[in-house]
Design an enzyme around this catalytic site. Structure first.
Site, PDB file in Angstrom:
ATOM      1  N   HIS A   1      10.438  43.410   4.254  1.00  0.00           N
ATOM      2  CA  HIS A   1       9.615  44.097   5.242  1.00  0.00           C
ATOM      3  C   HIS A   1      10.541  44.823   6.215  1.00  0.00           C
ATOM      4  CE1 HIS A   1       6.851  40.747   3.914  1.00  0.00           C
ATOM      5  NE2 HIS A   1       6.269  41.863   3.520  1.00  0.00           N
ATOM      6  N   PHE A   2      10.084  45.954   6.713  1.00  0.00           N
ATOM      7  CA  PHE A   2      10.991  46.735   7.553  1.00  0.00           C
ATOM      8  C   PHE A   2      10.231  47.670   8.479  1.00  0.00           C
ATOM      9  CE2 PHE A   2      10.408  49.147   3.576  1.00  0.00           C
ATOM     10  CZ  PHE A   2      10.018  50.390   4.048  1.00  0.00           C
TER      11      PHE A   2
ATOM     12  N   HIS B   1       4.439  51.088  -5.160  1.00  0.00           N
ATOM     13  CA  HIS B   1       4.524  51.009  -3.697  1.00  0.00           C
ATOM     14  C   HIS B   1       5.974  50.936  -3.265  1.00  0.00           C
ATOM     15  CE1 HIS B   1       5.635  46.960  -4.400  1.00  0.00           C
ATOM     16  NE2 HIS B   1       5.472  46.555  -3.167  1.00  0.00           N
TER      17      HIS B   1
HETATM   18  P1  5GP Z   1       7.462  44.839  -1.517  1.00  0.00           P
HETATM   19  O1  5GP Z   1       6.141  45.237  -0.958  1.00  0.00           O
HETATM   20  O2  5GP Z   1       7.352  44.566  -2.973  1.00  0.00           O
HETATM   21  O3  5GP Z   1       7.985  43.674  -0.783  1.00  0.00           O
HETATM   22  O4  5GP Z   1       8.489  46.050  -1.310  1.00  0.00           O
HETATM   23  C1  5GP Z   1       8.176  47.394  -1.447  1.00  0.00           C
HETATM   24  C2  5GP Z   1       9.332  48.336  -1.667  1.00  0.00           C
HETATM   25  O5  5GP Z   1       9.965  48.668  -0.452  1.00  0.00           O
HETATM   26  C3  5GP Z   1      10.492  47.888  -2.520  1.00  0.00           C
HETATM   27  O6  5GP Z   1      10.184  47.952  -3.877  1.00  0.00           O
HETATM   28  C4  5GP Z   1      11.580  48.891  -2.153  1.00  0.00           C
HETATM   29  O7  5GP Z   1      11.566  50.027  -3.005  1.00  0.00           O
HETATM   30  C5  5GP Z   1      11.199  49.326  -0.759  1.00  0.00           C
HETATM   31  N1  5GP Z   1      12.176  48.914   0.249  1.00  0.00           N
HETATM   32  C6  5GP Z   1      12.717  47.675   0.426  1.00  0.00           C
HETATM   33  N2  5GP Z   1      13.516  47.666   1.512  1.00  0.00           N
HETATM   34  C7  5GP Z   1      13.462  48.925   2.036  1.00  0.00           C
HETATM   35  C8  5GP Z   1      14.061  49.555   3.186  1.00  0.00           C
HETATM   36  O8  5GP Z   1      14.779  48.940   3.958  1.00  0.00           O
HETATM   37  N3  5GP Z   1      13.771  50.857   3.410  1.00  0.00           N
HETATM   38  C9  5GP Z   1      12.951  51.586   2.594  1.00  0.00           C
HETATM   39  N4  5GP Z   1      12.716  52.871   2.880  1.00  0.00           N
HETATM   40  N5  5GP Z   1      12.386  51.022   1.495  1.00  0.00           N
HETATM   41  C10 5GP Z   1      12.634  49.712   1.234  1.00  0.00           C
HETATM   42 MN    MN Z   2       4.675  41.868   2.050  1.00  0.00          MN
HETATM   43 MN    MN Z   3       4.826  44.756   0.716  1.00  0.00          MN
END
Ligand code: 5GP
Ligand code: MN
Ligand code: MN
Length: 464
Positions: free
Chosen positions: A217-218, A388
């Site tokens: 998450h970010f 996503h």
């Molecule tokens: P999830 O919902 O499965 O936890 O993550 C979604 C997507 O966020 C990941 O597949 C990855 O492509 C993207 N992601 C992960 N960390 C970051 C980040 O720090 N910055 C950005 N722009 N995308 C990220």
């Molecule tokens: Mn989540």
């Molecule tokens: Mn997510």
């Protein structure tokens, strides 16, 4: 090598088709995946098991698709799964981070001007996200309205009694932006599903509200690097060179509470004597329980809508402190873990973004790669769903045990400005942990699921 025991796998260079040999009547599950992207047998196994689910009392899985960011899930359901059911729902196919979503804003602040105040911005945001300087005080009526009716109810109550950080929000702007939240941010929930701490009278300060959460998450500040579809970008308020910020977070403790409770209930409700699903994922078929589950899920989803709104408001308020009167409008907020009605049944997405006709689709890459703003084409064959993200290629564990791979350039961390509460996050979430976003997006354009609108580059990323 992908053909695991008991699994039939076919690949035509574009789509994997998988099925459990033991369940020849289950619908085949399809994964869109170009040949240059990695795929794990474990994820295919999880997907085939999902397609084979059925309930002894009736109800079935009609279709299963997976997006190219597809990878194994910790709880037995692969990330990137989309499952269409009739007569049953699968709490495990949404998981515990109910209504995890991507939210995107743009701001008319020159990137140079922003970077000149980087340190001041970072110090303030660290305080808010990591060290409790934000004030998330909520009136019990506003919380109750949120959980029951979603953002519109919360807004009305908050206008009557703006507490904490809400006193500094432009609530009129939030009203105008409500149609840029998927489903208006308004689901039919039931406040009884809230953990007891949220159901107190008076002023409630919920420690998990407006927190990013762990893992990937970010909150990321970005620059609009290129606009590809000028007309759409214009309509959505997006222009080249703008500052942008993206929020990726979900329903925090509330989703965990609801998700875990219902995964257990689905197991407990399984008819005695009936063979257990081999995957350990239990569907719910009893109509009363299905309704109750969907209400509980919606309650957590409503909470997540507010969590992201507040995370974004903290950025907005900080930008206003530093740069004066900036509007920083919302582009879109679109959930990827949710069950919604679909063709007389339900569609559960776990790590897949709705890609309905002309709707914004937000696909982040990584903290060191491009993120994409796309528009959906409503492709029914793909169950109107897109990836996503890029999808994990290497597990957190394998990243943190990389040893020699810890060189910054090998991890893709050169030039990355990651502000993390926990130092290990930088390694676990390094760009090298993710699939290349280029082919993930291109394969979905080729398959007529989405079209490109704009590209964004990260400037700084906050991770807890
Ligand atoms: P999830 O919902 O499965 O936890 O993550 C979604 C997507 O966020 C990941 O597949 C990855 O492509 C993207 N992601 C992960 N960390 C970051 C980040 O720090 N910055 C950005 N722009 N995308 C990220
Ligand atoms: Mn989540
Ligand atoms: Mn997510």
């Amino acid at each position: 090598a992908l053909a695991r025991e008991g699994l039939d796998v076919a690949y035509d260079g574009r789509v994997y088709t998988v099925r459990l040999q033991a369940d020849p009547h289950a619908p085949p599950a399809e994964v869109l995946l170009p040949p240059d992207l990695p795929v794990e047998g474990k994820a295919l196994q999880q997907l085939a098991a999902l397609a084979a689910l059925h309930h002894p009392d009736g109800g079935r899985v009609k279709q299963v698709r997976a997006t190219p960011d597809f990878h194994p899930g910790d709880s037995g359901v692969a990330i990137g799964s989309v499952v269409h059911t009739e007569g049953l729902v699968v709490p495990g196919a949404v998981g515990t981070d109910i209504n995890c979503s991507m939210r995107l804003h743009v701001a008319d602040i020159p990137v140079d001007a922003f970077l000149a105040r980087r340190d001041a911005f970072v110090e303030r945001m660290k305080g808010h996200y990591f060290f409790g300087t934000r004030d998330v005080a909520q009136g019990s009526r506003a919380l109750e309205a949120l959980l029951r009716d979603g953002l519109p109810g919360w807004l009305l109550e908050t206008e009557g009694q703006p507490l904490g950080m809400a006193a500094r929000m432009e609530l009129g702007q939030l009203h105008r932006e409500s149609d840029r939240v998927y489903l208006g941010g308004a689901l039919e929930g039931d406040p009884a599903w809230a953990p007891t701490g949220l159901r107190r009278e008076g002023v409630v300060r919920d420690p998990s509200l407006a927190t990013i959460g762990g893992g990937n998450h970010f909150v990321e500040v970005q620059r609009v690097e290129a606009v590809v579809d000028r007309a759409r970008a214009w309509a959505w308020g997006v222009r080249e060179g703008q500052l942008a910020f993206m929020v990726h977070s979900g329903s925090r403790d509330m989703g965990k509470h609801v998700g875990r409770t219902w995964q257990e209930r689905a197991r407990a409700a399984w008819p005695t004597g009936a063979p257990h699903p081999g995957s350990g994922i239990f569907p719910l078929a009893d109509p009363t329980k299905v309704r109750e589950y969907l209400k509980a899920e919606a309650t957590a989803a409503n909470y997540a809508f507010l969590n992201r709104l507040l995370l974004a408001e903290l950025v907005r308020q900080t930008l206003r402190e530093l740069f004066g009167d900036v509007e920083a409008p919302l582009v879109y907020d679109v959930p990827h873990n949710i069950t919604l009605p679909w063709e007389g049944g339900w569609l559960a997405r776990k790590g897949a973004c709705p890609a309905e006709e002309d709707q914004p689709v937000i696909i982040p890459g990584s903290m060191g790669a491009t993120s994409y703003l796309m528009r959906g084409l409503g492709n029914a064959k793909a169950l109107a769903s897109a990836s996503h993200g890029a999808g994990r290629a290497h597990s957190r564990f394998s990243m943190s045990r990389g040893g020699a791979k810890h060189r910054e350039e090998d991890l893709g961390l050169t030039g990355v400005d990651c502000i993390a509460l926990r130092a290990e996050r930088r390694i676990e979430e390094a760009p090298a942990a993710y699939k290349p976003i280029g082919p993930v997006v291109a394969s979905q354009v080729d398959a007529d699921i989405i079209r490109e609108v704009a590209r964004l580059r990260p400037l700084m990323t906050f991770k807890a």
